[in-house]
Design a protein around this motif. Structure first.
Motif, PDB file in Angstrom:
ATOM      1  N   ALA A  89       0.867  -1.183   0.000  1.00 51.23           N
ATOM      2  CA  ALA A  89       0.000   0.000   0.000  1.00 51.23           C
ATOM      3  C   ALA A  89       0.901   1.229   0.000  1.00 51.23           C
ATOM      4  O   ALA A  89       1.776   1.360   0.854  1.00 51.23           O
ATOM      5  N   PRO A  90       0.729   2.117  -0.970  1.00 55.00           N
ATOM      6  CA  PRO A  90       1.540   3.340  -0.963  1.00 55.00           C
ATOM      7  C   PRO A  90       1.109   4.247   0.184  1.00 55.00           C
ATOM      8  O   PRO A  90      -0.053   4.610   0.292  1.00 55.00           O
ATOM      9  N   GLU A  91       2.048   4.569   1.056  1.00 55.33           N
ATOM     10  CA  GLU A  91       1.732   5.442   2.188  1.00 55.33           C
ATOM     11  C   GLU A  91       1.872   6.910   1.795  1.00 55.33           C
ATOM     12  O   GLU A  91       1.076   7.737   2.209  1.00 55.33           O
ATOM     13  N   GLY A  92       2.893   7.222   1.000  1.00 57.18           N
ATOM     14  CA  GLY A  92       3.069   8.610   0.607  1.00 57.18           C
ATOM     15  C   GLY A  92       4.277   8.803  -0.275  1.00 57.18           C
ATOM     16  O   GLY A  92       5.139   7.940  -0.384  1.00 57.18           O
ATOM     17  N   ILE A  93       4.319   9.957  -0.905  1.00 55.54           N
ATOM     18  CA  ILE A  93       5.436  10.335  -1.759  1.00 55.54           C
ATOM     19  C   ILE A  93       5.799  11.769  -1.406  1.00 55.54           C
ATOM     20  O   ILE A  93       4.930  12.584  -1.112  1.00 55.54           O
ATOM     21  N   ARG A  94       7.088  12.049  -1.425  1.00 55.42           N
ATOM     22  CA  ARG A  94       7.531  13.422  -1.152  1.00 55.42           C
ATOM     23  C   ARG A  94       8.791  13.707  -1.935  1.00 55.42           C
ATOM     24  O   ARG A  94       9.509  12.801  -2.352  1.00 55.42           O
ATOM     25  N   GLN A  95       9.043  14.993  -2.112  1.00 55.61           N
ATOM     26  CA  GLN A  95      10.239  15.429  -2.810  1.00 55.61           C
ATOM     27  C   GLN A  95      11.272  15.831  -1.775  1.00 55.61           C
ATOM     28  O   GLN A  95      10.952  16.493  -0.781  1.00 55.61           O
ATOM     29  N   ARG A  96      12.510  15.401  -2.008  1.00 54.68           N
ATOM     30  CA  ARG A  96      13.617  15.719  -1.102  1.00 54.68           C
ATOM     31  C   ARG A  96      14.655  16.535  -1.854  1.00 54.68           C
ATOM     32  O   ARG A  96      14.987  16.217  -2.981  1.00 54.68           O
ATOM     33  N   ASN A  97      15.186  17.538  -1.244  1.00 54.09           N
ATOM     34  CA  ASN A  97      16.285  18.340  -1.792  1.00 54.09           C
ATOM     35  C   ASN A  97      15.959  18.960  -3.142  1.00 54.09           C
ATOM     36  O   ASN A  97      16.855  19.362  -3.861  1.00 54.09           O
ATOM     37  N   GLY A  98      14.713  18.963  -3.560  1.00 55.17           N
ATOM     38  CA  GLY A  98      14.348  19.530  -4.845  1.00 55.17           C
ATOM     39  C   GLY A  98      14.706  18.673  -6.046  1.00 55.17           C
ATOM     40  O   GLY A  98      14.274  18.934  -7.148  1.00 55.17           O
ATOM     41  N   ARG A  99      15.511  17.618  -5.856  1.00 54.74           N
ATOM     42  CA  ARG A  99      15.936  16.770  -6.972  1.00 54.74           C
ATOM     43  C   ARG A  99      15.584  15.301  -6.770  1.00 54.74           C
ATOM     44  O   ARG A  99      15.492  14.548  -7.716  1.00 54.74           O
ATOM     45  N   GLU A 100      15.450  14.892  -5.537  1.00 53.09           N
ATOM     46  CA  GLU A 100      15.193  13.492  -5.238  1.00 53.09           C
ATOM     47  C   GLU A 100      13.758  13.310  -4.777  1.00 53.09           C
ATOM     48  O   GLU A 100      13.160  14.198  -4.193  1.00 53.09           O
ATOM     49  N   ASN A 101      13.242  12.111  -5.037  1.00 49.18           N
ATOM     50  CA  ASN A 101      11.888  11.754  -4.616  1.00 49.18           C
ATOM     51  C   ASN A 101      11.965  10.571  -3.672  1.00 49.18           C
ATOM     52  O   ASN A 101      12.893   9.751  -3.743  1.00 49.18           O
ATOM     53  N   GLU A 102      10.963  10.462  -2.804  1.00 48.57           N
ATOM     54  CA  GLU A 102      10.919   9.371  -1.838  1.00 48.57           C
ATOM     55  C   GLU A 102       9.505   8.809  -1.767  1.00 48.57           C
ATOM     56  O   GLU A 102       8.552   9.553  -1.536  1.00 48.57           O
ATOM     57  N   LEU A 103       9.379   7.514  -1.965  1.00 46.84           N
ATOM     58  CA  LEU A 103       8.098   6.817  -1.908  1.00 46.84           C
ATOM     59  C   LEU A 103       8.137   5.823  -0.759  1.00 46.84           C
ATOM     60  O   LEU A 103       9.068   5.021  -0.667  1.00 46.84           O
TER      61      LEU A 103
END
Length: 112
Positions: A89-103
């Motif tokens: 189950a996808p809990e969330g997605i966010r952008q890190r440092n303006g260049r990296e993404n985290e799922l």
């Protein structure tokens, strides 16, 4: 590499991500706890292992629009890693440092 796909047919429902080295998809934990006893020793409770206790954190660089679409539209995804295929189950997605993404994916079970 990590592949995400939907459980039902969707022509845009498949994404392959080149994970960054600080991604976390390999941790394993047992359901254990340690309790002190009155005699100064310890008692260990071991309830075994379950893939459902795992959390995957996938980090990557690049476009995140396809992954954001999957997170918005689907409550369950098939996740393929080097260790197997999982239902998550996808809990969330966010952008890190303006260049990296985290799922963040909450694993429900192993499909392999």
């Amino acid at each position: 590499m990590i592949a995400l796909s939907t459980l039902t047919f969707d022509p845009d429902g498949h994404v392959v991500l080149r994970e960054l080295p600080d991604s976390n998809t390999r941790d394993l934990r047992r359901r254990t706890n340690r309790l002190p006893t009155l005699d100064g020793g310890v008692s260990l409770n071991d309830a075994g292992f379950s893939h459902g206790d795992r959390t995957f954190v996938v980090r990557w660089r690049g476009d995140d629009s396809a992954v954001r679409r999957l997170v918005r539209l689907y409550g369950r995804l098939r996740v393929s890693t080097r260790d197997g295929v999982f239902l998550a189950a996808p809990e969330g997605i966010r952008q890190r440092n303006g260049r990296e993404n985290e799922l963040t994916l909450l694993v429900l079970e192993s499909l392999t």
